[in-house]
Design a protein around this motif. Structure first.
Motif, PDB file in Angstrom:
ATOM      1  N   PHE A  44       9.463  -1.286   6.595  1.00  0.00           N
ATOM      2  CA  PHE A  44       8.635  -2.050   5.659  1.00  0.00           C
ATOM      3  C   PHE A  44       9.457  -2.421   4.435  1.00  0.00           C
ATOM      4  O   PHE A  44       9.502  -3.586   4.028  1.00  0.00           O
ATOM      5  N   PHE A  45      10.129  -1.432   3.848  1.00  0.00           N
ATOM      6  CA  PHE A  45      10.880  -1.676   2.619  1.00  0.00           C
ATOM      7  C   PHE A  45      12.160  -2.466   2.845  1.00  0.00           C
ATOM      8  O   PHE A  45      12.732  -2.994   1.892  1.00  0.00           O
ATOM      9  N   ASN A  46      12.594  -2.583   4.076  1.00  0.00           N
ATOM     10  CA  ASN A  46      13.704  -3.494   4.382  1.00  0.00           C
ATOM     11  C   ASN A  46      13.263  -4.947   4.267  1.00  0.00           C
ATOM     12  O   ASN A  46      14.094  -5.829   4.051  1.00  0.00           O
ATOM     13  N   HIS A  47      11.963  -5.192   4.423  1.00  0.00           N
ATOM     14  CA  HIS A  47      11.434  -6.554   4.399  1.00  0.00           C
ATOM     15  C   HIS A  47      10.689  -6.889   3.111  1.00  0.00           C
ATOM     16  O   HIS A  47      10.681  -8.059   2.702  1.00  0.00           O
ATOM     17  N   PHE A  48      10.066  -5.912   2.500  1.00  0.00           N
ATOM     18  CA  PHE A  48       9.218  -6.167   1.334  1.00  0.00           C
ATOM     19  C   PHE A  48       9.445  -5.094   0.278  1.00  0.00           C
ATOM     20  O   PHE A  48       9.558  -3.914   0.607  1.00  0.00           O
ATOM     21  N   ALA A  49       9.458  -5.503  -0.980  1.00  0.00           N
ATOM     22  CA  ALA A  49       9.660  -4.553  -2.077  1.00  0.00           C
ATOM     23  C   ALA A  49       8.435  -3.662  -2.279  1.00  0.00           C
ATOM     24  O   ALA A  49       8.560  -2.498  -2.668  1.00  0.00           O
ATOM     25  N   ASN A  50       7.250  -4.198  -2.025  1.00  0.00           N
ATOM     26  CA  ASN A  50       6.002  -3.451  -2.181  1.00  0.00           C
ATOM     27  C   ASN A  50       4.913  -4.166  -1.393  1.00  0.00           C
ATOM     28  O   ASN A  50       5.160  -5.222  -0.809  1.00  0.00           O
ATOM     29  N   LYS A  51       3.721  -3.626  -1.390  1.00  0.00           N
ATOM     30  CA  LYS A  51       2.677  -4.216  -0.552  1.00  0.00           C
ATOM     31  C   LYS A  51       2.192  -5.575  -1.076  1.00  0.00           C
ATOM     32  O   LYS A  51       1.720  -6.396  -0.302  1.00  0.00           O
ATOM     33  N   ARG A  52       2.340  -5.843  -2.368  1.00  0.00           N
ATOM     34  CA  ARG A  52       2.012  -7.181  -2.895  1.00  0.00           C
ATOM     35  C   ARG A  52       2.896  -8.242  -2.268  1.00  0.00           C
ATOM     36  O   ARG A  52       2.453  -9.357  -1.999  1.00  0.00           O
ATOM     37  N   GLU A  53       4.156  -7.898  -2.069  1.00  0.00           N
ATOM     38  CA  GLU A  53       5.110  -8.878  -1.547  1.00  0.00           C
ATOM     39  C   GLU A  53       4.821  -9.284  -0.107  1.00  0.00           C
ATOM     40  O   GLU A  53       5.341 -10.297   0.359  1.00  0.00           O
ATOM     41  N   VAL A  54       3.995  -8.516   0.593  1.00  0.00           N
ATOM     42  CA  VAL A  54       3.562  -8.932   1.923  1.00  0.00           C
ATOM     43  C   VAL A  54       2.790 -10.244   1.802  1.00  0.00           C
ATOM     44  O   VAL A  54       2.885 -11.117   2.661  1.00  0.00           O
ATOM     45  N   LEU A  55       2.066 -10.412   0.704  1.00  0.00           N
ATOM     46  CA  LEU A  55       1.289 -11.624   0.469  1.00  0.00           C
ATOM     47  C   LEU A  55       2.073 -12.702  -0.272  1.00  0.00           C
ATOM     48  O   LEU A  55       1.747 -13.884  -0.174  1.00  0.00           O
ATOM     49  N   PHE A  56       3.088 -12.312  -1.043  1.00  0.00           N
ATOM     50  CA  PHE A  56       3.775 -13.254  -1.919  1.00  0.00           C
ATOM     51  C   PHE A  56       5.282 -13.294  -1.722  1.00  0.00           C
ATOM     52  O   PHE A  56       6.001 -13.793  -2.568  1.00  0.00           O
ATOM     53  N   GLY A  57       5.781 -12.775  -0.650  1.00  0.00           N
ATOM     54  CA  GLY A  57       7.212 -12.581  -0.448  1.00  0.00           C
ATOM     55  C   GLY A  57       8.072 -13.822  -0.491  1.00  0.00           C
ATOM     56  O   GLY A  57       7.767 -14.795  -1.168  1.00  0.00           O
ATOM     57  N   PRO A  58       9.150 -13.817   0.249  1.00  0.00           N
ATOM     58  CA  PRO A  58      10.160 -14.871   0.175  1.00  0.00           C
ATOM     59  C   PRO A  58       9.643 -16.254   0.551  1.00  0.00           C
ATOM     60  O   PRO A  58      10.247 -17.255   0.207  1.00  0.00           O
ATOM     61  N   THR A  59       8.512 -16.326   1.223  1.00  0.00           N
ATOM     62  CA  THR A  59       7.948 -17.624   1.579  1.00  0.00           C
ATOM     63  C   THR A  59       7.669 -18.455   0.333  1.00  0.00           C
ATOM     64  O   THR A  59       7.890 -19.655   0.325  1.00  0.00           O
ATOM     65  N   SER A  60       7.198 -17.824  -0.736  1.00  0.00           N
ATOM     66  CA  SER A  60       6.897 -18.547  -1.967  1.00  0.00           C
ATOM     67  C   SER A  60       8.133 -19.225  -2.531  1.00  0.00           C
ATOM     68  O   SER A  60       8.089 -20.387  -2.939  1.00  0.00           O
ATOM     69  N   GLU A  61       9.232 -18.506  -2.563  1.00  0.00           N
ATOM     70  CA  GLU A  61      10.472 -19.082  -3.099  1.00  0.00           C
ATOM     71  C   GLU A  61      10.974 -20.213  -2.211  1.00  0.00           C
ATOM     72  O   GLU A  61      11.390 -21.266  -2.710  1.00  0.00           O
ATOM     73  N   ARG A  62      10.927 -20.033  -0.902  1.00  0.00           N
ATOM     74  CA  ARG A  62      11.347 -21.104   0.014  1.00  0.00           C
ATOM     75  C   ARG A  62      10.443 -22.322  -0.129  1.00  0.00           C
ATOM     76  O   ARG A  62      10.912 -23.459  -0.069  1.00  0.00           O
ATOM     77  N   HIS A  63       9.160 -22.074  -0.322  1.00  0.00           N
ATOM     78  CA  HIS A  63       8.200 -23.175  -0.512  1.00  0.00           C
ATOM     79  C   HIS A  63       8.573 -23.964  -1.761  1.00  0.00           C
ATOM     80  O   HIS A  63       8.641 -25.200  -1.724  1.00  0.00           O
ATOM     81  N   GLN A  64       8.830 -23.278  -2.869  1.00  0.00           N
ATOM     82  CA  GLN A  64       9.214 -23.949  -4.114  1.00  0.00           C
ATOM     83  C   GLN A  64      10.479 -24.776  -3.920  1.00  0.00           C
ATOM     84  O   GLN A  64      10.561 -25.919  -4.386  1.00  0.00           O
ATOM     85  N   GLN A  65      11.458 -24.202  -3.256  1.00  0.00           N
ATOM     86  CA  GLN A  65      12.727 -24.902  -3.035  1.00  0.00           C
ATOM     87  C   GLN A  65      12.534 -26.154  -2.176  1.00  0.00           C
ATOM     88  O   GLN A  65      13.118 -27.199  -2.455  1.00  0.00           O
ATOM     89  N   THR A  66      11.704 -26.045  -1.157  1.00  0.00           N
ATOM     90  CA  THR A  66      11.451 -27.193  -0.283  1.00  0.00           C
ATOM     91  C   THR A  66      10.739 -28.297  -1.057  1.00  0.00           C
ATOM     92  O   THR A  66      11.122 -29.473  -0.970  1.00  0.00           O
ATOM     93  N   VAL A  67       9.712 -27.948  -1.811  1.00  0.00           N
ATOM     94  CA  VAL A  67       8.978 -28.945  -2.593  1.00  0.00           C
ATOM     95  C   VAL A  67       9.931 -29.634  -3.569  1.00  0.00           C
ATOM     96  O   VAL A  67       9.970 -30.875  -3.639  1.00  0.00           O
TER      97      VAL A  67
END
Length: 192
Positions: A44-67
């Motif tokens: 779990f911690f290899n993929h996410f810093a905490n349980k919030r990041e399961v909902l807000f993880g790296p997808t958000s940053e990739r989304h911003q970069q794509t937009v």
């Protein structure tokens, strides 16, 4: 437990969404998420810093970069708001369209948890900043870029809210276009 199985991050996200929906975000522990996914806490911690990041993880940053990338790439004659909607549409096509069901589940969890609502607002602010930066790269002044980016957020929120409704059939791309048309009608004194 096997040492490696494919799509650990996706399995963890699915498990987390199930548990958050069943027992609430606050009452769900990382250990439960990992166990439900058939993985270890370490995984779990290899993929996410905490349980919030399961909902807000790296997808958000990739989304911003794509937009932002797509806003900058629009032809010179494209209006700023059309460039923003184009960026949102391209990101929707590239990253979100296949995630409607999980997006709907995610939305319910966030709406039920004040801590997550604050994090969602932070995510939106980061998206607005990325869009405003891209618009400044296209030559807009700071105030106009920020105003346009915030209008883009309203369009995105309206389209997303419609997209995650039970039985919704339109693509997020189409709903973004529809929300832009609605905003134009309001600005031009049309139906409200």
């Amino acid at each position: 437990m096997p040492r490696w199985e494919p799509n650990a991050a996706g399995r963890l996200q699915d498990a987390a969404l199930e548990l958050f929906a069943q027992q609430g975000f606050e009452r769900t522990a990382v250990a439960e998420i990992a166990a439900r996914a058939g993985l270890t806490e370490r995984t779990f911690f290899n993929h996410f810093a905490n349980k919030r990041e399961v909902l807000f993880g790296p997808t958000s940053e990739r989304h911003q970069q794509t937009v932002a990338r797509e806003i900058v790439a629009c032809p010179a004659g494209t209006s700023p708001l059309e460039a923003v909607v184009h960026g949102l549409q391209e990101a929707a096509d590239e990253m979100l369209e296949g995630l409607r069901v999980s997006a709907a589940r995610r939305r319910k969890i966030i709406e039920a948890t004040p801590e997550l609502q604050e994090r969602e607002e932070g995510k939106r602010a980061a998206l607005a900043a990325a869009m405003a930066h891209a618009l400044r790269e296209r030559g807009l002044d700071t105030d106009t870029a920020l105003l346009t980016a915030r209008a883009g957020l309203l369009i995105e929120q309206t389209a997303e809210r419609q997209w995650v409704q039970p039985g919704a059939r339109h693509t997020l791309r189409d709903l973004l276009s529809s929300a832009l048309s609605s905003l134009r009608a309001v600005i031009n004194g049309g139906p409200t």
